[in-house]
Design a protein around this motif. Structure first.
Motif, PDB file in Angstrom:
ATOM      1  N   ALA A   1       1.759  10.624   3.417  1.00 32.18           N
ATOM      2  CA  ALA A   1       1.576  11.049   2.031  1.00 32.18           C
ATOM      3  C   ALA A   1       0.441  10.222   1.433  1.00 32.18           C
ATOM      4  CB  ALA A   1       2.866  10.829   1.257  1.00 32.18           C
ATOM      5  N   HIS A   2      -0.438  10.881   0.673  1.00 35.92           N
ATOM      6  CA  HIS A   2      -1.604  10.185   0.118  1.00 35.92           C
ATOM      7  C   HIS A   2      -1.580  10.244  -1.407  1.00 35.92           C
ATOM      8  CE1 HIS A   2      -3.576  10.182   4.073  1.00 35.92           C
ATOM      9  NE2 HIS A   2      -3.037  11.379   4.212  1.00 35.92           N
TER      10      HIS A   2
ATOM     11  N   THR B   1       1.382   7.058  -4.248  1.00 34.71           N
ATOM     12  CA  THR B   1       1.919   6.381  -3.061  1.00 34.71           C
ATOM     13  C   THR B   1       1.446   4.937  -2.983  1.00 34.71           C
ATOM     14  OG1 THR B   1       0.046   6.979  -1.672  1.00 34.71           O
ATOM     15  CG2 THR B   1       1.857   8.539  -1.751  1.00 34.71           C
TER      16      THR B   1
ATOM     17  N   TYR C   1       6.717   6.684  -2.592  1.00 36.77           N
ATOM     18  CA  TYR C   1       6.142   7.697  -3.478  1.00 36.77           C
ATOM     19  C   TYR C   1       6.874   7.593  -4.805  1.00 36.77           C
ATOM     20  CZ  TYR C   1       4.849  12.517  -4.880  1.00 36.77           C
ATOM     21  OH  TYR C   1       4.363  13.626  -5.523  1.00 36.77           O
TER      22      TYR C   1
ATOM     23  N   PHE D   1       8.558   7.952   1.819  1.00 38.33           N
ATOM     24  CA  PHE D   1       8.162   9.351   2.015  1.00 38.33           C
ATOM     25  C   PHE D   1       7.180   9.388   3.176  1.00 38.33           C
ATOM     26  CE2 PHE D   1       6.181  13.274  -0.180  1.00 38.33           C
ATOM     27  CZ  PHE D   1       7.196  14.094   0.280  1.00 38.33           C
TER      28      PHE D   1
ATOM     29  N   ARG E   1       8.548  13.932   5.160  1.00 35.29           N
ATOM     30  CA  ARG E   1       7.485  14.320   4.224  1.00 35.29           C
ATOM     31  C   ARG E   1       7.339  15.842   4.176  1.00 35.29           C
ATOM     32  NH1 ARG E   1       2.503  14.797   2.285  1.00 35.29           N
ATOM     33  NH2 ARG E   1       0.704  15.159   3.600  1.00 35.29           N
TER      34      ARG E   1
ATOM     35  N   MET F   1       9.045  21.299   2.152  1.00 36.04           N
ATOM     36  CA  MET F   1       7.711  21.419   1.554  1.00 36.04           C
ATOM     37  C   MET F   1       7.254  22.873   1.431  1.00 36.04           C
ATOM     38  SD  MET F   1       4.203  19.659   2.785  1.00 36.04           S
ATOM     39  CE  MET F   1       4.228  18.153   1.866  1.00 36.04           C
TER      40      MET F   1
ATOM     41  N   ASP G   1       1.320  22.145  -5.613  1.00 33.19           N
ATOM     42  CA  ASP G   1       1.916  20.850  -5.256  1.00 33.19           C
ATOM     43  C   ASP G   1       2.841  20.383  -6.367  1.00 33.19           C
ATOM     44  OD1 ASP G   1       1.018  20.128  -2.785  1.00 33.19           O
ATOM     45  OD2 ASP G   1      -0.883  19.326  -3.518  1.00 33.19           O
TER      46      ASP G   1
ATOM     47  N   ASP H   1       6.457  17.512  -7.182  1.00 37.66           N
ATOM     48  CA  ASP H   1       7.231  16.378  -6.661  1.00 37.66           C
ATOM     49  C   ASP H   1       8.477  16.851  -5.906  1.00 37.66           C
ATOM     50  OD1 ASP H   1       5.533  14.490  -7.733  1.00 37.66           O
ATOM     51  OD2 ASP H   1       6.677  14.256  -9.599  1.00 37.66           O
TER      52      ASP H   1
ATOM     53  N   PHE I   1       9.412  15.635  -2.308  1.00 34.45           N
ATOM     54  CA  PHE I   1       9.851  14.236  -2.317  1.00 34.45           C
ATOM     55  C   PHE I   1      11.258  14.117  -2.907  1.00 34.45           C
ATOM     56  CE2 PHE I   1      10.563  10.555  -5.037  1.00 34.45           C
ATOM     57  CZ  PHE I   1      10.749   9.606  -4.038  1.00 34.45           C
TER      58      PHE I   1
END
Ligand code: SF4
Length: 670
Positions: free
Chosen positions: A243-244, A248, A265, A275, A280, A284, A294, A296, A299
């Protein structure tokens, strides 16, 4: 045996039924079994009767550390929990792996492991502070989430490390997890076993023992060597498991230098937690489908599972099966009481996770897991159950023989060839920085998997030896508590030949212990522990031959696609690039491959039983005698005739064959 100083020398054993504890001597186990998975398997063999039920007091919950737990920097503080598990189907020996801080703290408290047996009369907390061991009532904690439990325990006793189960473990959901300090969670059904013992949490406070490596200079030099590899281009894996972004930040395990993909995260509502990796991607796609952007929610869905103590891998399988049944009109919203048309929303996942964890309403059906629920729910729903393995053996043929000999997804073993293949595939597709070419892959096969044949994934040749090599190395690694992200060092992005070094683990152990270990010593230890696990499984009902099989769908259904590479390309003969779409594993050839594997293991090729002779050579004479008495071993193994071995050529049936060739680093239809 003179125990190297890296061991604390003691394993704590506690009977929750009467609160009595005793100390076992690590020296009785360390020489042959090293630590971690090895010592746990031996304790299990010695202490868990095959008649014990997974949720009965006779079962043992074994917390086992690698011998170097507590050593900073080198990624050596991974640890595991082992027990007879109620998951996924028949009860059997199983395990889960953890990172975080709890393992290092237990070592600092002066223990190499912990064995919990019996059952507390009431919900309890086991508290360990050096020699002071007590079983306390879990007042006000039963029913609380894992996160709330850890927070409450730490408020009451600052400075401790802790682990806990959530409502799923309390309610004996077979895929309940254990959640430990540093946001580490343990699958394999260990949460249910802990719940069956009325054990809500374990706390530990260290300070009694400090690991001093025998040769710190040598260790520092190996550390620098590993840093120099500069591994970790996760983009070359085909899927970015990291995760970026600004939400994070790094969340390393105890003292680790790796700067890996382990991140925490923080969502907009302030909830934060680990995460990474498979979790991850949990929920999703569904969240994307529902919100169209995108959010939350993936997560938060993942965090919800951690809080209730539920395995995201199995919960994902449940969701997929449920949705297929809904699409086919087999299960309705009304019947399930779940908002199935709102899958992807936060509301859906909250209802689902709460229902399963508390076994409320339809949640009680889903709590059995997708495999069992699909059987119980009738023929039509059974046909909609899929194994959905991201390390599909129809695609990565070095994985074929890794699945039949484990009772859970052997993720570390599957990573070894699976991640190399993913990086090779990225290179073919021109992903920047992907350094594993066909030639490098051949070098890896020579160095790590027993020979070049393991680099041609279109045949079964060399795959039996590759499987044995991978199993022995990975199990030795799990005995040492070395992290799967860092080891083995298979490839080296910075060296001219891009090949890694299989001797690193043995050099680390030598420097930490002051005793000389060679690479082959570790493989031998891995082989011993693998054989001990085989003995355990046979003794508790695994049937050689009959149960040494893959899920049937790999033989009957053609490969359609793969999550990391929709084209499913693999290296073929003479540098060709081949798509595995359309492949099924031919049963007859699978049986011959398995015979070859039995032979390499020194097992009887006709029955798959271990030979007393080979077990004794591994130092397992006592186990051999018991298996012989039970009719579960043969005195001497029969070998495979030489002529049969040469017949192991192609191993697949294809409905379709698509060849691709490598050209300018990109894949094009040939
Ligand atoms: S490499 Fe990452 S997952 Fe492994 S021990 Fe270090 S921080 Fe933990």
């Amino acid at each position: 045996m003179q125990l190297p100083k890296m061991y604390a020398g003691r394993i704590l054993s506690i009977d929750l039924t009467n609160g009595k504890s005793e100390i076992l001597d690590t020296a009785d186990y360390a020489e042959l079994f090293l630590g971690g998975r090895g010592i746990a398997a031996k304790l299990y063999w010695d202490q868990v009767p095959s008649s014990a039920g997974a949720l009965e007091p006779e079962n043992r919950l074994i917390f086992s550390l690698g011998p170097m737990a507590g050593l900073p920097a080198i990624g050596a503080s991974r640890w595991g929990i082992f027990a007879k598990s109620p998951f996924p189907k028949r009860e059997h020996f199983c395990y889960g792996s953890l990172g975080g801080y709890f393992g290092a703290e237990l070592k600092s408290a002066g223990y190499d492991g912990l064995v919990v047996h019996g059952r507390a009369e009431k919900p309890s907390v086991l508290a360990i502070e050096g020699d002071a061991v007590s079983v306390k009532p879990a007042e006000g904690l039963w029913g609380k989430s894992t996160v709330e439990t850890l927070a409450a325990l730490k408020r009451a006793n600052p400075g401790i490390r802790a682990l806990a189960i959530g409502p799923a473990g309390e309610n004996l959901v077979p895929y309940a997890t254990v959640f430990a300090d540093g946001d580490s969670s343990c699958s394999g059904g260990m949460g249910a076993v802990m719940g069956s013992k009325n054990l809500k949490a374990v706390t530990v406070k260290g300070g009694r023992f400090r690991l001093l490596p025998a040769d710190p200079e040598a260790l520092r030099s190996i550390e620098n060597e590993i840093r120099g590899y500069g591994r970790g281009n996760v983009k070359a894996w085909g899927i970015d498991f990291m995760a970026h972004g600004e939400k994070t930040k790094k969340l390393p395990c105890y003292g680790c230098m790796a700067k890996c993909l382990r991140v925490s995260y923080t969502a907009d509502n302030g909830t934060s937690g680990k995460f990474m990796c498979q979790s991850r991607f949990f929920y999703m796609q569904h969240a994307w489908g529902y919100y169209g952007t995108d959010t939350d929610v993936p997560f938060l869905a993942n965090r919800l599972c951690d809080e209730y103590g539920l395995d995201t891998w199995e919960t994902q399988a449940v969701i997929e099966w449920l949705l297929r049944c809904h699409a086919e009109g087999i299960i309705s919203e009304e019947e399930s009481g779940l908002p199935l048309s709102k899958v992807g929303s936060l509301e859906f996942i909250e209802d689902l996770v709460r229902g399963i964890s508390r076994k409320e309403g339809f949640g009680a059906v889903l709590a059995a897991g997708a495999d069992r629920a699909s059987e119980e729910y009738g023929r039509e729903s059974r046909a909609l159950f899929r194994h959905n393995d991201p390390y599909d053996p129809r695609y990565c043929t070095n994985n074929i023989l890794l699945l039949p000999f484990e009772k859970r997804e052997p993720i570390q073993q599957l990573h070894e060839a699976g991640l190399v293949l993913a990086q090779w595939s990225s290179r073919i597709k021109g992903v920047e920085g992907a350094h594993i070419s066909t030639e490098v892959l051949r070098g890896i096969a020579e160095k790590f998997w027993g020979g070049e044949k393991a680099a041609d994934l279109t045949t079964f040749e060399g795959k039996a030896l590759a499987a044995k090599s991978i199993q022995d190395r990975q199990i030795a690694k799990e005995c040492l508590g070395l992290c799967d992200w860092m080891y083995p060092l298979i490839d080296n992005p910075k060296s001219p030949d891009h090949l890694g070094d299989p001797s690193v683990e043995s050099r680390i152990l030598s420097a930490a212990s002051g005793k000389e270990y060679r690479e082959e010593d570790l493989y031998r230890a891995g082989e011993r522990v693998f054989n001990l696990q085989r003995a355990v499984l046979l003794r508790e009902g695994h049937r050689a031959l009959l149960d040494d099989v893959l899920p049937e769908e790999y033989h009957t259904q053609a490969l359609e696609t793969h999550v990391a590479d929709p084209e499913c390309i693999v290296p073929g003969p003479g540098g060709s690039v081949v798509s595995m779409i359309g492949v099924r594993i031919d049963m007859e050839r699978y049986v011959r491959l398995r015979e070859e594997y039995y032979g390499l293991r020194g097992w009887d090729v006709k029955t798959g039983l271990q030979s007393a002779e080979a077990l004794a050579a591994l130092g397992l004479s006592g186990e051999a005698a018991e298996l012989l008495a039970l009719g579960l071993a043969v005195p001497r193994a029969r070998r495979m005739p030489l002529l049969r071995r040469s017949a192991l050529q192609r191993g697949f049936r294809r409905d379709q064959r698509v060849f691709l060739r490598e050209r300018d680093g990109s894949a094009v239809p040939g």
